[in-house]
Design a protein around this motif. Structure first.
Motif, PDB file in Angstrom:
ATOM      1  N   LEU A  12     -29.429 -17.661  36.002  1.00 37.55           N
ATOM      2  CA  LEU A  12     -28.217 -17.159  35.353  1.00 37.55           C
ATOM      3  C   LEU A  12     -27.681 -18.187  34.359  1.00 37.55           C
ATOM      4  N   ASN A  13     -27.722 -19.456  34.762  1.00 33.27           N
ATOM      5  CA  ASN A  13     -27.252 -20.514  33.876  1.00 33.27           C
ATOM      6  C   ASN A  13     -28.072 -20.546  32.593  1.00 33.27           C
ATOM      7  N   PHE A  14     -29.395 -20.377  32.732  1.00 36.68           N
ATOM      8  CA  PHE A  14     -30.233 -20.429  31.534  1.00 36.68           C
ATOM      9  C   PHE A  14     -29.881 -19.290  30.583  1.00 36.68           C
ATOM     10  N   ILE A  15     -29.685 -18.090  31.142  1.00 37.09           N
ATOM     11  CA  ILE A  15     -29.381 -16.936  30.286  1.00 37.09           C
ATOM     12  C   ILE A  15     -28.039 -17.127  29.589  1.00 37.09           C
ATOM     13  N   VAL A  16     -27.033 -17.552  30.382  1.00 46.21           N
ATOM     14  CA  VAL A  16     -25.709 -17.753  29.785  1.00 46.21           C
ATOM     15  C   VAL A  16     -25.760 -18.864  28.750  1.00 46.21           C
ATOM     16  N   GLN A  17     -26.475 -19.935  29.086  1.00 43.74           N
ATOM     17  CA  GLN A  17     -26.579 -21.082  28.184  1.00 43.74           C
ATOM     18  C   GLN A  17     -27.192 -20.687  26.846  1.00 43.74           C
ATOM     19  N   SER A  18     -28.221 -19.845  26.893  1.00 47.80           N
ATOM     20  CA  SER A  18     -28.926 -19.549  25.652  1.00 47.80           C
ATOM     21  C   SER A  18     -28.285 -18.420  24.865  1.00 47.80           C
ATOM     22  N   SER A  19     -27.464 -17.561  25.512  1.00 44.68           N
ATOM     23  CA  SER A  19     -26.900 -16.468  24.731  1.00 44.68           C
ATOM     24  C   SER A  19     -25.387 -16.557  24.542  1.00 44.68           C
ATOM     25  N   PHE A  20     -24.687 -17.214  25.452  1.00 46.38           N
ATOM     26  CA  PHE A  20     -23.219 -17.254  25.345  1.00 46.38           C
ATOM     27  C   PHE A  20     -22.706 -18.531  24.696  1.00 46.38           C
ATOM     28  N   PHE A  21     -23.461 -19.613  24.782  1.00 47.19           N
ATOM     29  CA  PHE A  21     -22.923 -20.905  24.402  1.00 47.19           C
ATOM     30  C   PHE A  21     -22.628 -21.092  22.913  1.00 47.19           C
ATOM     31  N   PRO A  22     -23.352 -20.404  22.000  1.00 48.37           N
ATOM     32  CA  PRO A  22     -22.990 -20.601  20.601  1.00 48.37           C
ATOM     33  C   PRO A  22     -21.518 -20.325  20.315  1.00 48.37           C
ATOM     34  N   ILE A  23     -20.847 -19.486  21.140  1.00 50.94           N
ATOM     35  CA  ILE A  23     -19.438 -19.213  20.822  1.00 50.94           C
ATOM     36  C   ILE A  23     -18.490 -20.221  21.458  1.00 50.94           C
ATOM     37  N   ILE A  24     -18.964 -21.094  22.346  1.00 51.11           N
ATOM     38  CA  ILE A  24     -18.035 -22.095  22.884  1.00 51.11           C
ATOM     39  C   ILE A  24     -18.376 -23.492  22.388  1.00 51.11           C
ATOM     40  N   GLU A  25     -19.219 -23.589  21.369  1.00 50.92           N
ATOM     41  CA  GLU A  25     -19.584 -24.930  20.938  1.00 50.92           C
ATOM     42  C   GLU A  25     -18.452 -25.587  20.154  1.00 50.92           C
ATOM     43  N   ILE A  26     -18.312 -26.906  20.345  1.00 54.48           N
ATOM     44  CA  ILE A  26     -17.284 -27.688  19.674  1.00 54.48           C
ATOM     45  C   ILE A  26     -17.987 -28.718  18.812  1.00 54.48           C
ATOM     46  N   PHE A  27     -17.710 -28.721  17.519  1.00 52.27           N
ATOM     47  CA  PHE A  27     -18.403 -29.596  16.568  1.00 52.27           C
ATOM     48  C   PHE A  27     -19.913 -29.478  16.705  1.00 52.27           C
ATOM     49  N   GLY A  28     -20.384 -28.256  16.974  1.00 52.19           N
ATOM     50  CA  GLY A  28     -21.817 -28.047  17.077  1.00 52.19           C
ATOM     51  C   GLY A  28     -22.428 -28.505  18.383  1.00 52.19           C
ATOM     52  N   ALA A  29     -21.636 -29.069  19.287  1.00 47.12           N
ATOM     53  CA  ALA A  29     -22.201 -29.560  20.545  1.00 47.12           C
ATOM     54  C   ALA A  29     -22.025 -28.529  21.647  1.00 47.12           C
ATOM     55  N   LYS A  30     -23.057 -28.434  22.496  1.00 47.52           N
ATOM     56  CA  LYS A  30     -22.994 -27.519  23.631  1.00 47.52           C
ATOM     57  C   LYS A  30     -23.187 -28.333  24.910  1.00 47.52           C
TER      58      LYS A  30
ATOM     59  N   LEU B  47     -32.117  -9.463  29.798  1.00 51.77           N
ATOM     60  CA  LEU B  47     -30.828  -9.997  30.226  1.00 51.77           C
ATOM     61  C   LEU B  47     -30.184 -10.804  29.117  1.00 51.77           C
ATOM     62  N   GLN B  48     -31.017 -11.602  28.429  1.00 58.84           N
ATOM     63  CA  GLN B  48     -30.484 -12.389  27.315  1.00 58.84           C
ATOM     64  C   GLN B  48     -29.917 -11.465  26.242  1.00 58.84           C
ATOM     65  N   GLY B  49     -30.653 -10.369  25.986  1.00 67.51           N
ATOM     66  CA  GLY B  49     -30.191  -9.410  24.987  1.00 67.51           C
ATOM     67  C   GLY B  49     -28.822  -8.877  25.333  1.00 67.51           C
ATOM     68  N   LEU B  50     -28.670  -8.503  26.603  1.00 67.85           N
ATOM     69  CA  LEU B  50     -27.401  -7.963  27.082  1.00 67.85           C
ATOM     70  C   LEU B  50     -26.278  -8.977  26.888  1.00 67.85           C
ATOM     71  N   PHE B  51     -26.567 -10.226  27.317  1.00 67.04           N
ATOM     72  CA  PHE B  51     -25.545 -11.261  27.253  1.00 67.04           C
ATOM     73  C   PHE B  51     -25.173 -11.599  25.815  1.00 67.04           C
ATOM     74  N   SER B  52     -26.166 -11.658  24.928  1.00 61.15           N
ATOM     75  CA  SER B  52     -25.796 -12.067  23.570  1.00 61.15           C
ATOM     76  C   SER B  52     -25.056 -10.959  22.844  1.00 61.15           C
ATOM     77  N   ARG B  53     -25.346  -9.685  23.203  1.00 59.46           N
ATOM     78  CA  ARG B  53     -24.541  -8.612  22.635  1.00 59.46           C
ATOM     79  C   ARG B  53     -23.084  -8.759  23.062  1.00 59.46           C
ATOM     80  N   ALA B  54     -22.894  -9.075  24.364  1.00 57.50           N
ATOM     81  CA  ALA B  54     -21.542  -9.289  24.870  1.00 57.50           C
ATOM     82  C   ALA B  54     -20.892 -10.474  24.176  1.00 57.50           C
ATOM     83  N   ALA B  55     -21.673 -11.541  23.984  1.00 60.04           N
ATOM     84  CA  ALA B  55     -21.141 -12.740  23.345  1.00 60.04           C
ATOM     85  C   ALA B  55     -20.707 -12.452  21.917  1.00 60.04           C
TER      86      ALA B  55
END
Lengths: 171, 278
Positions: A12-30, B47-55
């Protein structure tokens, strides 16, 4: 039970890290949350678990993004192994130890990454990389460690209680 | 587990040796993802697809709320600008018509419209801070292959370095390992556009090995060169931000790519290979 939770946390961490983190980056750092999970696993469960969690978390990253498969696995499994060393020597509720371990680990992770991927290609401008990449990542990762370690502490407590109950049931 | 606990040193040594062996093997012969990787891809990528759409959704909303005050002021400004642009547009239309006629005369094919393209969605980004690569949601079964080039926002975004069955990995233009043979559109001066980890965070890259006598200026448009064996010539890369002279006698320019790597959501993949390896 513990294994299921660790596997779920890593994936789960890997998925969140790779898809969600671009929106919480600060000065380009994650923040490097995979590393935090490895350190937490090592702190609560000694060297072997730390090394195994590190190995699989690193391998997952390598398969998708690694330049050489196995490099990140090697880094994280060493980090997991050595962070499990002081297992018996401190109270788990103390926040200073995990912060120190994460700091040392992030520094080791980035330095070895720099040496293997950049210095060997004759990119000798080390201070610039420290300023632009290593320092922001270290600071951000340390900040994220505090809530994540708290969460890991609670989960570990719950798991201990769960395992204790089961053991009593069978004895 | 108890066996492992009594042989910790041996265990960690074996694990390290396994890693080293994998590194050695894959560094020497890294071609296409193995079956195991592809299977892993089937599980992880949806799963990544789903998450990045949400993001992306959250990102859009974030921008929406934070900017609503600015938008009104901006709107008034834009109205005024719009009037000026409308006037300019009519004038430029005339110029374009003239240009069309001249282009036809020179027989330069419009490179973009001739290329077969396929859109793909970005589902994951490298979580590390050293490199800049992406996973897109289409792979070999959609006709993608290694070394195909990737476009976005009217410019070059990178190329595919790995095509698995259901996903592909794109290494972007600003990644430290990327290198493209390029030239200035105005003067034809050649150089190499290379990614740099130190400029990557700002979404910029550098153009190296420009000859000292080259007439390259701030604002020049940089395109892929005719010398490139992998990229078709004339693909837009970016504009020159600054030029500096190197101690060895060449010039280096900082390039601002047309592609916006921070807010990239979809890309166009050119489903055709151009010649050999670079």
């Amino acid at each position: 039970m513990r294994i299921v939770i660790l596997v779920l946390a890593v994936i789960l961490n890997f998925i969140v890290q790779s898809s969600f983190f671009p929106i919480i980056e600060i000065f380009g750092a994650k923040p490097n949350t995979a590393l935090i999970i490895v350190v937490c696993a090592a702190i609560f469960r000694e060297e072997i678990t730390g090394a195994l969690v590190g190995f699989f978390a690193g391998l997952l990253y390598d398969v998708f993004f690694g330049r050489y498969i196995g490099f990140c696995a090697l880094q994280l499994c060493l980090i997991g192994y050595f962070c499990g060393k002081p297992y018996r020597d401190f109270f788990k509720s103390n926040l200073l130890i995990p912060l120190t371990l994460v700091f040392v680990s992030v520094a080791f992770y980035n330095l070895s990454y720099y040496v293997a991927h950049f210095l060997l290609l004759a990119r000798t401008d080390f201070l610039h990389y420290v300023k632009q990449i290593i320092f922001p990542e270290t600071a951000y990762t340390l900040a994220v460690t505090i809530p994540l370690y708290g969460l890991a502490y609670l989960v570990n407590k719950g798991l201990d209680a769960f395992e204790w109950k089961r053991r009593k049931m069978f004895e | 587990m108890t066996f492992l606990k009594s042989h910790k040193k041996a265990f960690i040594t074996v694990l390290c040796l396994i890693c080293a062996a994998i590194i050695g093997v894959t560094a020497m012969l890294r071609f296409q993802p193995t079956k195991a990787e592809s299977i892993l891809g089937y599980v992880i990528t949806p799963l990544q697809g789903l998450f990045s759409r949400a993001a992306n959704f959250v990102d859009d909303k974030k921008i929406y709320f934070s900017q609503i005050a600015d938008v009104q002021a901006e709107n008034a400004l834009l109205r005024r600008e719009n009037a000026a642009l409308l006037e300019e547009n009519t004038r430029l239309n005339a110029v374009r018509k003239q240009n069309d006629i001249l282009t036809e005369l020179f027989n330069i094919a419009n490179i973009y419209s001739d290329l077969p393209k396929e859109a793909a969605y970005i589902i994951a980004k490298d979580p590390g801070n050293w490199y800049n690569s992406y996973i897109i949601d289409k792979g070999e079964r959609d006709g993608f292959a290694k070394n195909m080039i990737v476009l976005t926002g009217g410019g070059l975004a990178g190329k595919i370095t790995e095509a698995a069955d259901s996903y592909s990995r794109v290494v972007s233009l600003i990644d430290d390992t990327s290198s493209v043979s390029a030239q200035s559109e105005r003067t034809g001066d050649m150089g190499f556009v290379r990614g740099d980890a130190r400029l990557m965070l700002e979404g910029k890259c550098r153009m190296e090995l420009i000859p000292a006598e080259a007439d390259i200026m701030v604002g020049d448009t940089i395109i892929t060169s005719r010398m490139s064996s992998m990229y078709p010539p004339g693909i837009l890369i970016g504009t020159v931000l600054s030029v500096s002279a190197d101690p060895v006698g060449t010039k280096t320019a900082i390039i601002d790519p047309f592609a916006d790597f921070k807010h990239m959501e979809t890309v166009l993949v050119v489903t055709k290979l151009f010649g050999g390896q670079e």
